[in-house]
Design an enzyme around this catalytic site. Structure first.
Site, PDB file in Angstrom:
ATOM      1  N   LYS A   1      26.593  -3.007  -0.240  1.00  0.00           N
ATOM      2  CA  LYS A   1      28.069  -2.991  -0.333  1.00  0.00           C
ATOM      3  C   LYS A   1      28.695  -2.244   0.844  1.00  0.00           C
ATOM      4  O   LYS A   1      29.890  -2.014   0.880  1.00  0.00           O
ATOM      5  CB  LYS A   1      28.496  -2.282  -1.628  1.00  0.00           C
ATOM      6  CG  LYS A   1      28.042  -2.956  -2.892  1.00  0.00           C
ATOM      7  CD  LYS A   1      28.583  -2.179  -4.105  1.00  0.00           C
ATOM      8  CE  LYS A   1      27.564  -2.100  -5.202  1.00  0.00           C
ATOM      9  NZ  LYS A   1      27.865  -1.049  -6.173  1.00  0.00           N
TER      10      LYS A   1
ATOM     11  N   HIS B   1       4.833   5.573  11.581  1.00  0.00           N
ATOM     12  CA  HIS B   1       4.440   5.474  10.163  1.00  0.00           C
ATOM     13  C   HIS B   1       3.473   6.647   9.949  1.00  0.00           C
ATOM     14  O   HIS B   1       2.259   6.481   9.870  1.00  0.00           O
ATOM     15  CB  HIS B   1       3.757   4.120   9.940  1.00  0.00           C
ATOM     16  CG  HIS B   1       3.461   3.782   8.518  1.00  0.00           C
ATOM     17  ND1 HIS B   1       3.596   4.665   7.468  1.00  0.00           N
ATOM     18  CD2 HIS B   1       3.009   2.618   7.969  1.00  0.00           C
ATOM     19  CE1 HIS B   1       3.249   4.053   6.337  1.00  0.00           C
ATOM     20  NE2 HIS B   1       2.890   2.811   6.613  1.00  0.00           N
TER      21      HIS B   1
ATOM     22  N   ARG C   1       0.803  -1.221   0.000  1.00  0.00           N
ATOM     23  CA  ARG C   1       0.000   0.000   0.000  1.00  0.00           C
ATOM     24  C   ARG C   1       0.838   1.273   0.000  1.00  0.00           C
ATOM     25  O   ARG C   1       0.584   2.190  -0.795  1.00  0.00           O
ATOM     26  CB  ARG C   1      -0.900   0.036   1.250  1.00  0.00           C
ATOM     27  CG  ARG C   1      -2.142  -0.782   1.142  1.00  0.00           C
ATOM     28  CD  ARG C   1      -2.517  -1.357   2.492  1.00  0.00           C
ATOM     29  NE  ARG C   1      -1.546  -2.381   2.849  1.00  0.00           N
ATOM     30  CZ  ARG C   1      -1.647  -3.653   2.461  1.00  0.00           C
ATOM     31  NH1 ARG C   1      -2.692  -4.049   1.803  1.00  0.00           N
ATOM     32  NH2 ARG C   1      -0.708  -4.543   2.741  1.00  0.00           N
ATOM     33  N   THR C   2       1.799   1.360   0.893  1.00  0.00           N
ATOM     34  CA  THR C   2       2.494   2.641   1.074  1.00  0.00           C
ATOM     35  C   THR C   2       3.290   2.994  -0.188  1.00  0.00           C
ATOM     36  O   THR C   2       3.198   4.108  -0.702  1.00  0.00           O
ATOM     37  CB  THR C   2       3.422   2.571   2.307  1.00  0.00           C
ATOM     38  OG1 THR C   2       2.667   2.047   3.391  1.00  0.00           O
ATOM     39  CG2 THR C   2       3.957   3.935   2.669  1.00  0.00           C
TER      40      THR C   2
ATOM     41  N   ARG D   1      11.291   3.613   3.716  1.00  0.00           N
ATOM     42  CA  ARG D   1      10.915   2.673   4.797  1.00  0.00           C
ATOM     43  C   ARG D   1      12.148   1.875   5.172  1.00  0.00           C
ATOM     44  O   ARG D   1      12.910   1.445   4.306  1.00  0.00           O
ATOM     45  CB  ARG D   1       9.812   1.722   4.327  1.00  0.00           C
ATOM     46  CG  ARG D   1       9.515   0.613   5.334  1.00  0.00           C
ATOM     47  CD  ARG D   1       8.322  -0.224   4.963  1.00  0.00           C
ATOM     48  NE  ARG D   1       7.089   0.534   5.132  1.00  0.00           N
ATOM     49  CZ  ARG D   1       5.872   0.021   4.946  1.00  0.00           C
ATOM     50  NH1 ARG D   1       5.739  -1.253   4.606  1.00  0.00           N
ATOM     51  NH2 ARG D   1       4.788   0.752   5.128  1.00  0.00           N
TER      52      ARG D   1
END
Ligand code: CP
Length: 312
Positions: free
Chosen positions: A87, A136, A58-59, A108
């Site tokens: 890396k 969030h 969704r986000t 995120r």
């Protein structure tokens, strides 16, 4: 006045009530304009970078859709591990580099406060799309938008939170928003998944009426809104602890006979089996509308932080 122009969106702590209501109004207006016009051109020529170091449906997709519907474009790292972080590049270096390619960044990451750390070297606005168990913020803004859309008000509501209140970042963010309103909050959870004490203390200091209980059957009778969450398996280091708590609560039609007829059930999704699918077709299920509302809130946020929102 646009108080969002040029600002990072890292947590919900910093919003005042006036800014929250302003954002909801812009989201509603953009929702209506999108319906009538199909797409808008407020962000023509702008580029959004999405960096996701944890899974998302969704986000990520709603942010990317929001940018495209506003006439902008998107560059993405679909899995953070496919970037040069793998890396050994630091988040701070990545931040400087990605800032040079785009106008805003949505990120995120599993570590609490990592998005804030990333933002310190960014030269463009950064939006926290979830940092571990911490926050969030844009989810909570769309939750607030949904509550107001479904109940036509926020003040005066009795709102329950159910499930993983310890690890659920959407709960933590939404609490910081709701403490700006005149609401009663009931926290329903297994004893091992209670809301951390810091949040309880903060709510009490802000004069919010709160209750804590394990008894869903009793608590549900009083509620106008029930915010259900999944037990966050990915936050447990010991699977046996997860198995102890995962099946404590199930919302089904039998339980809903105890609730107010117009109870609004929300869930940030994804769900497992905490809400039976039989509930989906009933009048109380608002969680798919809620997911759709993410598009309008994120359109509003992107156009405001980039200083490009214009009233029709
Ligand atoms: N609600 C939410 O954050 O969903 P995703 O994990 O699919 O983005």
């Amino acid at each position: 006045m646009n108080r969002f122009n040029g600002y990072h969106i890292l947590s919900t702590d910093s919003f005042d009530k006036k800014s929250l209501l302003f954002l909801l109004d812009i989201s509603q207006e953009l929702k209506e304009r999108l319906k009538s016009e199909g797409s808008l051109s407020l962000l023509k020529g702008k580029i959004l970078a999405t960096l996701f170091f944890e899974p998302s449906t969704r986000t990520r997709l709603s942010f990317e859709t929001a940018m495209i519907r506003l006439g902008g474009q998107v560059i993405t790292v679909e899995q953070g591990d496919s970037s040069s972080i793998k890396k050994g590049e630091s988040l701070e270096d990545m931040s400087r580099v990605v800032s040079a390619y785009c106008d805003t960044i949505v990120m995120r990451h599993p570590e609490p406060y990592s998005v804030r750390k990333f933002s310190t070297n960014a030269s463009v606005p950064v939006i926290n799309a979830g940092d571990g168990t911490n926050q969030h913020p844009t989810q909570s803004l769309l939750d607030l938008f949904t509550i107001r859309s479904e109940k036509t008000k926020i003040d005066g509501l009795s709102i329950g939170f159910l499930g993983d209140l310890k690890n659920g970042r959407t709960v933590h963010s939404l609490i910081h928003i709701l403490k700006k309103f005149d609401v009663t909050l009931t926290f329903i959870s297994h004893n091992n998944l209670k809301l951390p004490e810091t949040y309880i203390k903060n709510l009490t200091e802000n004069g919010i009426k709160i209750k804590e209980t394990e008894n869903l059957e009793e608590a549900i009778k009083e509620l106008d809104v029930l915010y259900v969450t999944r037990v966050q398996k990915e936050r447990f280091t010991d699977e046996s602890e997860y198995l102890k708590v995962k099946d404590k609560y199930h919302i089904n039609n039998k339980l809903l006979t105890q609730a107010k007829k117009d109870l609004c059930i929300l869930h940030p999704l994804p769900r497992l089996d905490e809400i039976s699918t039989e509930v989906d077709t009933g009048p109380n299920a608002k969680y798919f509308n809620q997911a759709q509302n993410g598009l309008y809130i994120r359109m509003a946020i992107l156009s405001l932080i980039l200083g490009k929102y214009k009233k029709n």
